[in-house]
Each structure stands twice: as structure tokens, then as C-alpha cells.
Scaffold this motif. Sequence first.
Motif, short mmCIF file in Angstrom:
data_model
loop_
_atom_site.label_atom_id
_atom_site.label_comp_id
_atom_site.label_asym_id
_atom_site.label_seq_id
_atom_site.Cartn_x
_atom_site.Cartn_y
_atom_site.Cartn_z
N VAL A 50 -0.09 6.76 11.75
CA VAL A 50 0.72 5.98 10.81
C VAL A 50 0.00 4.72 10.31
O VAL A 50 0.22 4.27 9.20
CB VAL A 50 2.11 5.68 11.44
CG1 VAL A 50 2.00 4.80 12.67
CG2 VAL A 50 3.06 5.07 10.43
N ASP A 61 5.62 10.42 17.41
CA ASP A 61 5.59 10.99 16.05
C ASP A 61 6.95 11.60 15.70
O ASP A 61 7.35 12.60 16.31
CB ASP A 61 4.49 12.05 16.00
CG ASP A 61 4.30 12.62 14.60
OD1 ASP A 61 5.15 12.35 13.74
OD2 ASP A 61 3.30 13.33 14.39
N PRO A 62 7.68 11.04 14.74
CA PRO A 62 9.01 11.58 14.41
C PRO A 62 8.95 13.00 13.86
O PRO A 62 9.95 13.71 13.87
CB PRO A 62 9.55 10.59 13.37
CG PRO A 62 8.36 9.88 12.84
CD PRO A 62 7.32 9.89 13.91
N VAL A 75 7.45 7.94 6.62
CA VAL A 75 8.42 7.75 7.71
C VAL A 75 8.89 6.29 7.66
O VAL A 75 8.27 5.47 7.00
CB VAL A 75 7.80 8.09 9.09
CG1 VAL A 75 7.58 9.59 9.24
CG2 VAL A 75 6.49 7.33 9.31
N GLY A 77 0.90 5.27 0.45
CA GLY A 77 0.11 6.38 0.99
C GLY A 77 0.25 7.64 0.14
O GLY A 77 1.00 7.67 -0.85
N LYS A 112 0.86 -1.20 0.00
CA LYS A 112 0.00 0.00 0.00
C LYS A 112 0.89 1.24 0.00
O LYS A 112 1.83 1.35 0.79
CB LYS A 112 -0.91 -0.02 1.23
CG LYS A 112 -1.79 1.22 1.36
CD LYS A 112 -1.26 2.19 2.38
CE LYS A 112 -1.99 3.52 2.40
NZ LYS A 112 -1.51 4.40 3.48
N THR A 147 5.01 4.46 3.55
CA THR A 147 4.59 5.79 3.97
C THR A 147 5.77 6.76 3.96
O THR A 147 6.80 6.46 3.34
CB THR A 147 3.88 5.68 5.36
OG1 THR A 147 3.39 6.95 5.72
CG2 THR A 147 4.79 5.14 6.44
N GLY A 154 8.88 3.81 9.62
CA GLY A 154 8.20 2.74 10.34
C GLY A 154 7.37 3.34 11.45
O GLY A 154 7.02 4.53 11.41
N VAL A 155 7.04 2.51 12.44
CA VAL A 155 6.33 3.00 13.62
C VAL A 155 7.40 3.44 14.62
O VAL A 155 8.32 2.68 14.92
CB VAL A 155 5.45 1.90 14.23
CG1 VAL A 155 4.73 2.44 15.46
CG2 VAL A 155 4.47 1.36 13.20
N PHE A 156 7.29 4.64 15.10
CA PHE A 156 8.28 5.21 16.02
C PHE A 156 7.72 5.27 17.44
O PHE A 156 6.51 5.18 17.65
CB PHE A 156 8.69 6.61 15.57
CG PHE A 156 9.66 6.63 14.42
CD1 PHE A 156 9.26 6.21 13.15
CD2 PHE A 156 10.97 7.05 14.60
CE1 PHE A 156 10.16 6.22 12.08
CE2 PHE A 156 11.88 7.06 13.54
CZ PHE A 156 11.47 6.64 12.28
N THR A 173 1.72 10.63 0.33
CA THR A 173 3.00 11.27 -0.02
C THR A 173 3.80 10.39 -0.97
O THR A 173 4.61 10.89 -1.75
CB THR A 173 3.87 11.54 1.23
OG1 THR A 173 3.46 10.66 2.26
CG2 THR A 173 3.77 12.96 1.70
P1 ADP Z 1 0.17 7.96 4.55
O1 ADP Z 1 -0.27 9.13 3.77
O2 ADP Z 1 1.37 7.26 3.98
O3 ADP Z 1 -0.95 7.01 4.89
P2 ADP Z 1 -0.02 9.19 7.15
O4 ADP Z 1 0.20 10.66 7.10
O5 ADP Z 1 -1.41 8.68 7.26
O6 ADP Z 1 0.74 8.54 5.92
O7 ADP Z 1 0.81 8.55 8.38
C1 ADP Z 1 2.19 8.81 8.50
C2 ADP Z 1 2.43 9.91 9.53
O8 ADP Z 1 2.05 9.42 10.82
C3 ADP Z 1 3.87 10.31 9.70
O9 ADP Z 1 4.25 11.31 8.76
C4 ADP Z 1 3.92 10.81 11.15
O10 ADP Z 1 3.92 12.23 11.24
C5 ADP Z 1 2.64 10.29 11.77
N1 ADP Z 1 2.88 9.57 13.03
C6 ADP Z 1 2.27 9.86 14.20
N2 ADP Z 1 2.70 9.06 15.17
C7 ADP Z 1 3.62 8.23 14.63
C8 ADP Z 1 4.44 7.18 15.15
N3 ADP Z 1 4.37 6.78 16.42
N4 ADP Z 1 5.28 6.54 14.29
C9 ADP Z 1 5.34 6.92 12.99
N5 ADP Z 1 4.61 7.92 12.46
C10 ADP Z 1 3.75 8.57 13.25
#
Ligand code: ADP
Length: 408
Positions: A210, A182-183, A175, A9, A7, A173, A177-179, A11
Motif C-alpha cells: 500500500v 491486506d483487505p 483501499v 495510484g 498522489k 489508492t 487506508g492502511v489495514f 487504479t
Molecule cells: P496503487 O496502485 O494505488 O499505488 P497498490 O496496489 O500499490 O495501489 O497498493 C494498494 C494495495 O495494497 C491494496 O489494493 C491492497 O491489496 C494492498 N495491501 C497489502 N497490504 C495492505 C494493508 N495492510 N493495508 C492496505 N492495503 C494493503
Amino acid sequence: MALIVQKYGGTSVAGIERIKSVADRIIDSRAKGYNVVVVVSAMAGQTDELIAFAKNAVAEPDPRELDVLMATGEQRSAALLSMVLQSKGVDARSLMGHQVAVRTDSAFGSARIISIDSDSIMKELEQDRVVVVAGFQGIDGNNNVTTLGRGGSDTTAVALAAVLNAEVCEIYTDVEGVFSTDPNLCSKARKLSRISYDEMLELASLGAKVLEIRAVESAKIHNVQVHVRSSFTYQEGTMVVAETRDMEKVLVSGVTYDRNAARITVKKVPDRPGISSRLFKPVSDAGIVVDVIVQNTNEDGYTDLTFTVTKPDFQKAMKLVGDVAGAIGAEKVMGDLDIAKVSIVGAGMRSHAGVAQKMFQALADENINIMMISTSEIKVSCVIEEKYTELAVRVLHRAFDLEANDRT
Ligand code: ADP
Ligand code: ASP
Ligand code: MG
């Protein structure tokens, strides 16, 4: 042949150059021997733009028509990616929600997937094609176009991975991964190599966008291996998996925040059976989700009742509660839009004491007042003044040593 669902997203498909690099990644996966089913989101910002168009046209857009409009974002990126894949010599086809037969209920704007008929996809795969599915959309029992709620392409991807029995569902996505938080808010955030479904479910429902909540729910139920990773690099991201014993060693694995909260307090509510039910009935009938609820009983036969709703639901909830408050003889209703919720999440909380106290101390050390508290087995949430959100996230991240605490 093994199958992978990928998938991408908003961006990741935000422009033609990005779409070309997504195509190269898909070609790489095919070269490794995988059948690839792709799910795409609308280009970044496009869904918001479509909603704004509708709201400029009419004050309250018809929900059915709004879904027809919103679904066009994913249709565009699916077609563009298929064209680009074809231009690179890959046989590819886009399929819309109705062509895949993503059946949903009729809750426009937040429809739930009921079933997916994988036949159309299997037929394309048999022809050695890459299938590019428009995420976020489906059709209800009357063939109306529906959308799955914001972030819903994640849910499409996981649901497809489940019905197609994919080896893995990769969520690409912006970023890596899962951080631990929020990075984009905290530069010290650290990538987690693994996280359990339950922790991810809490993180998602407490504001980490995320991964969409229903996607995590579905992954847990169907045991889908989810790999959250960046479409900008080739590094490994985060595996979302079933909990293993070693995960309980880490007390807190993440900190989240949610600015989309508002608080309503009903003062001096008569303390009698049935009163809370009366207060919340019109709110729930209006489909408004209530989050944290706190009630204090005083000795004089009255209680103060405080609860939170999302900011967009605030005005409506104030009006509904105001009407009942008058009828039941409560003193007054007060509202506050300047609040946020910060939370800590970790499987280790199940077996360790003192985690909540440490959170309260860390906030107190910064003079951040806690207005409300709610807990579950693996999370503690505090409602605070919105202006302290960023500070609170940073101090909690530090207090629980998250910078140095990755699970490997
Ligand atoms: P996509 O458009 O790829 O679905 P999203 O904007 O929905 O992406 O999700 C990604 C965003 O989630 C990241 O840019 C980040 O700012 C946010 N985010 C919030 N909390 C977290 C976390 N714990 N780990 C990673 N990303 C996070
Ligand atoms: N395009 C939709 C949204 O912006 C769905 C998604 O991106 O997952 O919410
Ligand atoms: Mg998303």
C-alpha cells in the motif's frame, strides 16, 4: 496559501471516468483554498504491460531503454489528467521528471532520488496552476531517464511534499487506508486510523504494498504527514505519523505476507571463519538481496546455512552459491520456491514479552510448520509453505484480536 500533494495510484486513474473523478477531487481541494500538486501513476496494469512488451521484443531488455519505455506510462496519465482538468476550467500543466528536475542516481529500474529542484513547480503555482507531475521517473547526472522501482510514484509524492513543505501528502489508492492486513486477502481486515513511520516501514518492507518503502523512509526523515486514503470514497483514511506513547499499548498492529520468497540451503558447510563471507560475496556482488538467514552449527565441525532471496533472483543465486559451495567443500545446495513469509508488526512488541510465542502457537494450532524465523524490535517473521499463506494471515489476524483493535 497552503499546499497539498495528492498522489493517485494506478487504479485511481485506470480510465477516463476515473480520471474525471480525480479531477473533481482536485477541484474540491482547490475550493478549500489549497494549492495542489498532483503526482500520477500509470494506469493500472500499464507498467506490467510495458515490461511484457519489452520482454517479448528481447530476452533481456537494456535497462536504460526499459526505463525510457516504463516512464511513458506516467507521461500518459499526467497528460490526460491535465487535459481533463483544463476541460473543467482549471489551468493545469503536466510536468515530466526531467522538467521538475527529479535528479536520481543511475540505478536504472530502482533509482534513488538525490534532489528535486522545486523552482519549475513554484513558477506554475505562482500562475495559479495545478501541476500534474509524472510519478516514478527522474533523470540521472547524464540526463538519462530513470525509474524509481515498482510503486515509485509514492516516493515521488513524498519527496515533493518534503521539498515543497506541503501541509500533507495524500496517497489516493483503491483501499480506504492502511489495514491490519491486506483487505483483499482477509475480509476481517480493519482500517487503522493512525500508524507510526516505523511500523509502516516494517509493513511495507514485509509485503504490504500500500505504500512503497522508500516513500515511508523519506516521510520519516522529512517528517511528512502522509494520509493514505481511497480515491473512491470521501472517508478519512490512515495517518502515517511519528510514534506517540499510546501506540505501544497495541502489541501487534498488522499482519503481512510476502509470497515473493525462495529458500536456498547449503548443507554441511565447513565451520571455519570466512566461509559465510565467501558464500555471500558473489551473491551480493550480483546485487541480489538476501533476506532471512539461519545458520546451525553441528558438533561435527559443519554448519547448515539457509537463506531466502526473491523468487526472480532464485535461479541466479542457486548458480552462484552452487559454484562456491563446490569450491569450499560443502555437501550440496538445495532450493525451494514454494515458500512465503508471514510477519506480525507492532510498536508494542518493544515493551511486551510473549508476542513471538503467541504467533508460533497460533501457527502450530493450524499445523503450519515454521521453517525459519527472524525478528527485529517491532516484528516477527516466519517462513512457511506458500500454500498456507492465506490461512496463516487469517489465524494470526484472529490470534492478535486485530478485528477489534483499531487505535483511535
Ligand atoms: P496503487 O496502485 O494505488 O499505488 P497498490 O496496489 O500499490 O495501489 O497498493 C494498494 C494495495 O495494497 C491494496 O489494493 C491492497 O491489496 C494492498 N495491501 C497489502 N497490504 C495492505 C494493508 N495492510 N493495508 C492496505 N492495503 C494493503
Ligand atoms: N507505475 C509504477 C508501477 O506500477 C509506479 C507506481 O505505480 O507507483 O510500479
Ligand atoms: Mg502503489
